[in-house]
Write a protein that holds these residues in place. Structure first.
Motif, mmCIF file in Angstrom:
data_model
loop_
_atom_site.group_PDB
_atom_site.id
_atom_site.type_symbol
_atom_site.label_atom_id
_atom_site.label_comp_id
_atom_site.label_asym_id
_atom_site.label_seq_id
_atom_site.Cartn_x
_atom_site.Cartn_y
_atom_site.Cartn_z
ATOM 1 N N GLU A 366 0.834 -1.203 0.000
ATOM 2 C CA GLU A 366 0.000 0.000 0.000
ATOM 3 C C GLU A 366 0.873 1.258 0.000
ATOM 4 O O GLU A 366 1.819 1.356 0.768
ATOM 5 N N ASN A 367 0.532 2.205 -0.879
ATOM 6 C CA ASN A 367 1.201 3.513 -0.971
ATOM 7 C C ASN A 367 2.669 3.412 -1.384
ATOM 8 O O ASN A 367 3.445 4.347 -1.136
ATOM 9 N N ILE A 368 3.057 2.329 -2.007
ATOM 10 C CA ILE A 368 4.456 2.180 -2.445
ATOM 11 C C ILE A 368 4.781 3.164 -3.567
ATOM 12 O O ILE A 368 5.869 3.739 -3.613
ATOM 13 N N GLU A 369 3.813 3.396 -4.475
ATOM 14 C CA GLU A 369 4.051 4.370 -5.548
ATOM 15 C C GLU A 369 4.226 5.775 -4.983
ATOM 16 O O GLU A 369 5.044 6.548 -5.474
ATOM 17 N N ALA A 370 3.462 6.089 -3.944
ATOM 18 C CA ALA A 370 3.611 7.399 -3.311
ATOM 19 C C ALA A 370 4.998 7.530 -2.680
ATOM 20 O O ALA A 370 5.628 8.599 -2.737
ATOM 21 N N LEU A 371 5.488 6.448 -2.082
ATOM 22 C CA LEU A 371 6.843 6.451 -1.519
ATOM 23 C C LEU A 371 7.877 6.645 -2.615
ATOM 24 O O LEU A 371 8.837 7.422 -2.450
ATOM 25 N N LYS A 372 7.709 5.954 -3.722
ATOM 26 C CA LYS A 372 8.649 6.103 -4.839
ATOM 27 C C LYS A 372 8.695 7.549 -5.333
ATOM 28 O O LYS A 372 9.752 8.067 -5.685
ATOM 29 N N LYS A 373 7.542 8.202 -5.349
ATOM 30 C CA LYS A 373 7.482 9.596 -5.795
ATOM 31 C C LYS A 373 8.265 10.493 -4.836
ATOM 32 O O LYS A 373 9.031 11.375 -5.278
ATOM 33 N N VAL A 374 8.100 10.278 -3.528
ATOM 34 C CA VAL A 374 8.850 11.062 -2.537
ATOM 35 C C VAL A 374 10.345 10.809 -2.683
ATOM 36 O O VAL A 374 11.154 11.748 -2.669
ATOM 37 N N LEU A 375 10.728 9.530 -2.835
ATOM 38 C CA LEU A 375 12.138 9.182 -3.032
ATOM 39 C C LEU A 375 12.689 9.848 -4.284
ATOM 40 O O LEU A 375 13.792 10.417 -4.283
ATOM 41 N N TYR A 376 11.935 9.758 -5.357
ATOM 42 C CA TYR A 376 12.348 10.327 -6.644
ATOM 43 C C TYR A 376 12.639 11.822 -6.508
ATOM 44 O O TYR A 376 13.673 12.319 -6.955
ATOM 45 N N ASP A 377 11.729 12.541 -5.845
ATOM 46 C CA ASP A 377 11.890 13.990 -5.705
ATOM 47 C C ASP A 377 13.122 14.335 -4.871
ATOM 48 O O ASP A 377 13.842 15.291 -5.187
ATOM 49 N N GLU A 378 13.364 13.571 -3.809
ATOM 50 C CA GLU A 378 14.525 13.836 -2.949
ATOM 51 C C GLU A 378 15.834 13.539 -3.679
ATOM 52 O O GLU A 378 16.789 14.309 -3.614
ATOM 53 N N LYS A 380 16.336 13.298 -6.897
ATOM 54 C CA LYS A 380 16.512 14.127 -8.100
ATOM 55 C C LYS A 380 17.290 15.398 -7.786
ATOM 56 O O LYS A 380 18.153 15.818 -8.576
ATOM 57 N N VAL A 381 17.028 16.007 -6.636
ATOM 58 C CA VAL A 381 17.720 17.241 -6.252
ATOM 59 C C VAL A 381 19.225 16.992 -6.139
ATOM 60 O O VAL A 381 20.038 17.749 -6.673
ATOM 61 N N ILE A 382 19.582 15.919 -5.446
ATOM 62 C CA ILE A 382 21.009 15.595 -5.253
ATOM 63 C C ILE A 382 21.642 15.188 -6.574
ATOM 64 O O ILE A 382 22.764 15.593 -6.901
ATOM 65 N N PHE A 387 25.289 15.691 -11.121
ATOM 66 C CA PHE A 387 25.422 15.477 -12.572
ATOM 67 C C PHE A 387 24.645 16.568 -13.305
ATOM 68 O O PHE A 387 23.578 16.315 -13.866
ATOM 69 N N PRO A 388 25.162 17.804 -13.319
ATOM 70 C CA PRO A 388 24.407 18.923 -13.897
ATOM 71 C C PRO A 388 24.139 18.787 -15.387
ATOM 72 O O PRO A 388 23.227 19.424 -15.912
ATOM 73 N N PHE A 389 24.908 17.952 -16.078
ATOM 74 C CA PHE A 389 24.718 17.809 -17.526
ATOM 75 C C PHE A 389 23.720 16.709 -17.874
ATOM 76 O O PHE A 389 23.509 16.403 -19.043
ATOM 77 N N ASN A 390 23.122 16.100 -16.870
ATOM 78 C CA ASN A 390 22.156 15.018 -17.110
ATOM 79 C C ASN A 390 20.728 15.445 -16.829
ATOM 80 O O ASN A 390 19.863 14.627 -16.546
ATOM 81 N N ASP A 391 20.479 16.750 -16.908
ATOM 82 C CA ASP A 391 19.135 17.238 -16.604
ATOM 83 C C ASP A 391 18.076 16.691 -17.558
ATOM 84 O O ASP A 391 16.892 16.684 -17.239
ATOM 85 N N TYR A 392 18.527 16.218 -18.729
ATOM 86 C CA TYR A 392 17.568 15.673 -19.692
ATOM 87 C C TYR A 392 16.840 14.452 -19.125
ATOM 88 O O TYR A 392 15.747 14.106 -19.556
ATOM 89 N N LEU A 393 17.463 13.810 -18.116
ATOM 90 C CA LEU A 393 16.820 12.645 -17.502
ATOM 91 C C LEU A 393 15.456 12.997 -16.943
ATOM 92 O O LEU A 393 14.547 12.175 -16.913
ATOM 93 N N PHE A 394 15.316 14.227 -16.469
ATOM 94 C CA PHE A 394 14.114 14.600 -15.746
ATOM 95 C C PHE A 394 13.033 15.165 -16.655
ATOM 96 O O PHE A 394 12.034 15.705 -16.187
ATOM 97 N N ASP A 395 13.238 15.064 -17.985
ATOM 98 C CA ASP A 395 12.190 15.469 -18.923
ATOM 99 C C ASP A 395 11.019 14.503 -18.846
ATOM 100 O O ASP A 395 9.899 14.838 -19.218
#
Length: 402
Positions: A366-378, A380-382, A387-395
């Motif tokens: 239950e709520n595993i996708e919501a956890l993945k979203k929180v993990l992803y956002d955290e 992604k910032v780091i 890797f400043p030249f890999n911003d295309y990943l987040f398109d």
């Protein structure tokens, strides 16, 4: 020769109720001690408590209580008595003399469980070091009773049929084990260095809160998970990808109240995965009545290993097992923790501490996708800073994965 299974040891538990404790909290502590003893293979006959300001310097509990315990042990033919604190060598000697049975303290019991759980050479070396460090100040007591020790819980020695009576030999062994761990530490450090600059996430938390189950879900692996304390001793690291964002996820040894200092020291290389993590996922068992104290225990241990200021994600697990006591409408007394519903917990301090918090059930997914979203956002910032030249990943948007 036919081998027979070892008989289950009959044990009694003993704990103190201090001035700053209520009886319910003390019983929760003894329940945890019972879980530890059960993990070690004991059958608990009874729990004894006594209200004292401080432990008795000679026998931990008072003379009258010790006499009561002694009578009970003789009648019930108990094998072992286990105390929910670390006993001094003097206390151990005096209690054994009066009770004439095997006496263990909390530290000895935890070391025994770690000895059972250790599978790899690395974990075995760490546990062996902690065992010898525990035995060193207790040599007189151990030697006096060595002949009548027949093994069993708490008597699983560091790999020898008889512990040497020479203190110098014990010290030499400790020195050699420390050297071995130094070499292992270097190997582990090299392994971590070879992983590159990928973002590192470590699962931390009290023992038996579901870290390994969550690890299996996120990494699609098969890390050993069991409803027992300290199921995981060796750190497992897996590469995980959420959407298109790769990172390293580590499952670490669980913490516990009064975790022996020698174990923290000997497991330094294992805890280095926590020290070097970029993000900590603090897993909490929301269904446990004392989960707030467990959170404090984990946070204090993290501070002890200089990891208390890392970015944290609180994951409140086992919402499927959460229960609360409904309050009668006519009851005008203030609500207690037991009366809080899950929604009320979500809107309490946990949602207002400026740290990401998510409520899940790892077993029910239950709520595993919501956890993945929180993990992803955290992460992604780091990742974008590293890797400043890999911003295309987040398109790619989150919705595209789902």
């Amino acid at each position: 020769m036919i081998e027979t299974a070892p008989q289950t040891e009959k044990a009694v538990l003993v704990g103190l109720i201090y001035n700053n404790q209520d009886e319910r909290q003390a019983m929760e502590y003894l329940d945890e001690l019972e879980f530890l003893a059960d993990t070690a293979g004991a059958h608990i006959l009874k729990k004894f408590t006594q209200k004292l300001d401080v432990p008795n310097v000679s026998t931990f509990v008072g003379p009258g209580k010790l006499e009561e315990i002694s009578n009970y042990i003789k009648v019930m033919e108990a094998d072992t008595i286990i105390f929910d604190d670390e006993l001094s060598p003097t206390q151990l000697r005096n209690i054994e003399r009066q009770l004439e049975c095997k006496v263990l303290d909390r530290t000895n019991l935890i070391l025994d469980i770690f000895a059972r759980r250790a599978k790899t050479a690395h974990a075995k070396t760490q546990v062996e070091l902690a065992q010898y460090q525990y035995l060193l100040p207790r040599l007189t007591r151990m030697w006096t009773h060595l002949e009548r020790q027949r093994g069993g819980i708490g008597m699983r020695g560091p790999g020898e049929t008889q512990i040497e009576t020479d203190r110098r030999i014990i010290l030499d062994k400790i020195a050699r084990l420390k050297e071995q761990l130094k070499k292992i530490d270097k190997q582990k450090a090299t392994q971590r260095k070879n992983r590159g600059k990928l973002v590192r996430v470590a699962l931390v938390g009290y023992t038996n809160v579901g870290k390994s189950t969550l690890m299996n879900l996120l990494s699609k692996s098969d890390v050993f998970a069991e409803n027992k304390l300290f199921a995981t001793l060796d750190t497992t690291v897996r590469k995980v990808v959420i959407v298109n964002l790769p990172f390293l996820l580590a499952d670490t040894v669980g913490f516990i109240r009064k975790l022996p200092h020698d174990l923290v020291e000997s497991f330094k290389s294992t805890l280095d995965e926590v020290r070097e993590a970029d993000v900590l996922v603090h897993v909490v068992d929301i269904s446990h009545p004392g989960f707030e104290e467990q959170i404090e225990t984990v946070n204090n241990t993290l501070k002890e290993i200089d990891s208390g200021d890392k970015p944290n994600i609180y994951v409140f697990n086992k919402i499927d097992a959460f229960t609360h006591v409904a309050k009668d409408e006519d009851d005008l007394s203030p609500k207690t923790k037991e009366n809080f519903t899950l929604d009320e917990w979500k809107n309490s301090w946990m949602a207002k501490n400026n740290l990401p918090a998510i409520f899940i059930s790892a077993t029910k997914k239950e709520n595993i996708e919501a956890l993945k979203k929180v993990l992803y956002d955290e992460i992604k910032v780091i990742h974008s800073q590293r890797f400043p030249f890999n911003d295309y990943l987040f398109d790619v948007t989150w919705e595209e994965e789902e």
